[in-house]
Design an enzyme around this catalytic site. Structure first.
Site: not given
Ligand code: NAD
Length: 483
Positions: A207, A210, A227, A261
């Site tokens: 989030p 997001g 997501e 997730c």
């Molecule tokens: P994350 O938000 O840290 O990273 C996701 C993507 O965003 C990566 O490709 C990363 O390089 C990029 N990113 C990271 N920091 C950023 C920033 N400051 N600015 C722009 N881009 C950035 O998430 P994660 O650690 O890879 O995954 C875990 C999280 O994702 C958990 O909260 C999990 O619940 C959620 N998730 C949701 C779903 C779903 O379908 N709803 C599925 C899997 C994971």
């Protein structure tokens, strides 16, 4: 240029060459215009190429997932390859129907017109994916984007560099880069991409990120699908089938090492069945992964993705135990290869971090309850979760929970399987996400629903000025009787 894998090994993720990214975007913008008229057969042919690659490259996929977080091959089949193949098969079967303009009957006011909704491709789409199901959560949305007739730039997570590298190779092998291209990199690359003008952004991740994505999208008024994640609660009523519930929950929680997730994050268990339920969980966990002494060497149990996340999950357990929580099973052993045993926590203090933050690891706190209304109030006081699971035989109890709470999706007497139902939308609500993916919903996420009205013999000329006499009367009549 060194690969992402080499860079990670050297301690620094590679960032993409911004010039190349901008050239790709420009090429895809041109291509996207020509794809507006692409046929179902042409789109299906691309999806078939990707599906075939999943079979042809399966050995490489197993290896990459193992190198990134020791994910066992059968779990790769179930949670990476199967969902992508399923998404592809579903799109191949239904795409022709999805693409057909949907005819709409005229309302009284619109008498004399015909109307339809046409699904048009959004254009150039950006997919940013997380590390926890690296292949599934990159190629799944890619299939929906291709089905809808778009071009795509895909940025996989830097945290699973072997999978990112493999996806880069697969995409380069089967697509022209003006149609689909992988851009590898970490936060800087992601932020550079977010500064560019895409027609749709499909983001899967936390989030917190997001919100960054949505802010960046606002700059170009780009539509987004988010997501996201959060804390997904489970409620186990005293009427639940204890052994079956424990079995389903043990798998739902500890598959992928709890890094899911929609994994059950924390659990309310009715006090009447608390002891027998904890015992049933212990048995179920032992059945899945062996005695505690054997779990670390059990090849069916994968690892926490990296040292940083290991330290984070360990600190959640330490914080809870310092506040009086009991480790009913599992716990932290010597830092061995980012291994934490499947862990059950009881007597957890309400303020413990493990009850405040998304756990995203193999730790399951259990909270006893007697009053379902209080549980519902506590859940409603938190941000809306991505998933909520209820285990009970009492239909009224189930209905009460479902009707008085909100969540992205739910299972009754199971967990996680909502992801695998191709006819259901998959998505969150507010803090856990915006919009849906999967099947027809994924196709719609990457399509613009364009309303088209065709004039035949409508009465619209009767609304035109000068607003006098009969025209004035007709407008009043229409306002009263034709709408
Ligand atoms: P994350 O938000 O840290 O990273 C996701 C993507 O965003 C990566 O490709 C990363 O390089 C990029 N990113 C990271 N920091 C950023 C920033 N400051 N600015 C722009 N881009 C950035 O998430 P994660 O650690 O890879 O995954 C875990 C999280 O994702 C958990 O909260 C999990 O619940 C959620 N998730 C949701 C779903 C779903 O379908 N709803 C599925 C899997 C994971």
């Amino acid at each position: 240029m060194s690969t992402a894998v080499e860079n990670i090994a050297a301690g620094a993720p590679a960032e993409a060459d911004h010039g190349r990214t901008e050239r790709l975007l420009a090429a895809q913008q041109v291509k996207a215009l020509s794809l507006r008229t692409s046929t179902a057969a042409e789109r299906i042919e691309k999806i078939k190429r990707l599906r075939q690659a999943m079979f042809d490259r399966s050995e490489q996929i197993y290896k990459a997932c193992h190198a990134d977080f020791a994910k066992p091959a059968p779990e790769v089949d179930i949670t990476e390859i199967l969902p992508v193949v399923m998404e592809a098969n579903h799109a191949i079967r239904h795409l022709k129907g999805w693409m057909k303009p949907e005819r709409k009957r005229p309302t009284l006011l619109m008498f004399g017109t015909s109307a339809e909704v046409r699904n048009e491709p959004k254009g150039v789409c950006l997919i940013i994916s997380p590390w926890n199901y690296p292949i599934n959560l990159s190629f799944g949305p890619l299939i929906s984007a291709l089905a809808a007739g778009n071009t795509v730039i895909l940025k996989p997570s830097e945290m699973t560099p072997h999978c990112a590298q493999l996806m880069d190779e697969i995409v380069a092998d089967i697509f022209d880069e003006d149609e689909v291209a992988v851009v590898q990199g970490a936060v800087q690359t992601s932020q550079h991409l977010l500064g560019l003008h895409f027609d749709h952004i499909f983001f899967t991740g936390s989030p917190a990120v997001g919100k960054i994505v949505m802010r960046a999208a606002a700059e170009h008024l780009t539509s987004v699908t988010l997501e996201l994640g959060g804390k997904s609660p489970v409620i186990v009523d005293k009427t639940a089938d204890i052994n079956k519930s424990a079995k389903n929950l043990a798998w739902g929680k500890f598959a992928n090492n709890g890094q899911t997730c929609i994994a059950p994050d924390y659990m309310y268990v009715h006090t009447d069945i608390l002891d027998s339920f904890v015992e049933a969980m212990r048995k179920a966990m032992t059945k899945l992964y062996g005695d505690q002494a054997q779990m670390a060497s059990n090849g069916d149990y994968c690892r926490i993705v990296n040292d940083k996340h290991y330290a984070r999950v360990k600190s959640l357990i330490d914080d809870a135990t310092e506040r009086g929580a009991r480790v009913s099973m599992g716990g932290v052993e010597a830092n061995n290869d980012n291994y934490i045993a499947p862990t059950l926590l009881t007597d957890v203090d309400h303020d413990a971090r493990v009850l405040q933050e998304e756990i995203f690891g193999p730790v399951l706190p259990i909270i006893p309850f007697t009053d379902a209304d209080r549980v519902i109030d506590q859940i409603n006081a938190q941000p809306k979760p991505l998933a909520l699971y209820v285990f009970a035989r009492d239909k009224d109890f189930i209905d009460k929970v479902l009707s008085n709470t909100s969540a992205g999706g739910s299972c009754v007497n199971h967990s996680m399987v909502q992801f695998l139902h191709a006819n259901l939308p998959f998505g969150g609500v507010n803090n856990s996400g915006l919009g849906n993916s999967h099947g027809h919903y994924g196709f719609k996420a990457f399509s613009h629903e364009r309303a088209v009205v065709r004039e035949r013999f409508s009465l619209s000329f009767l609304f035109l000025p000068p607003y006098k006499g009969f025209t004035r009367w007709f407008i009043k009549f229409a306002t009263r009787w034709l709408v």
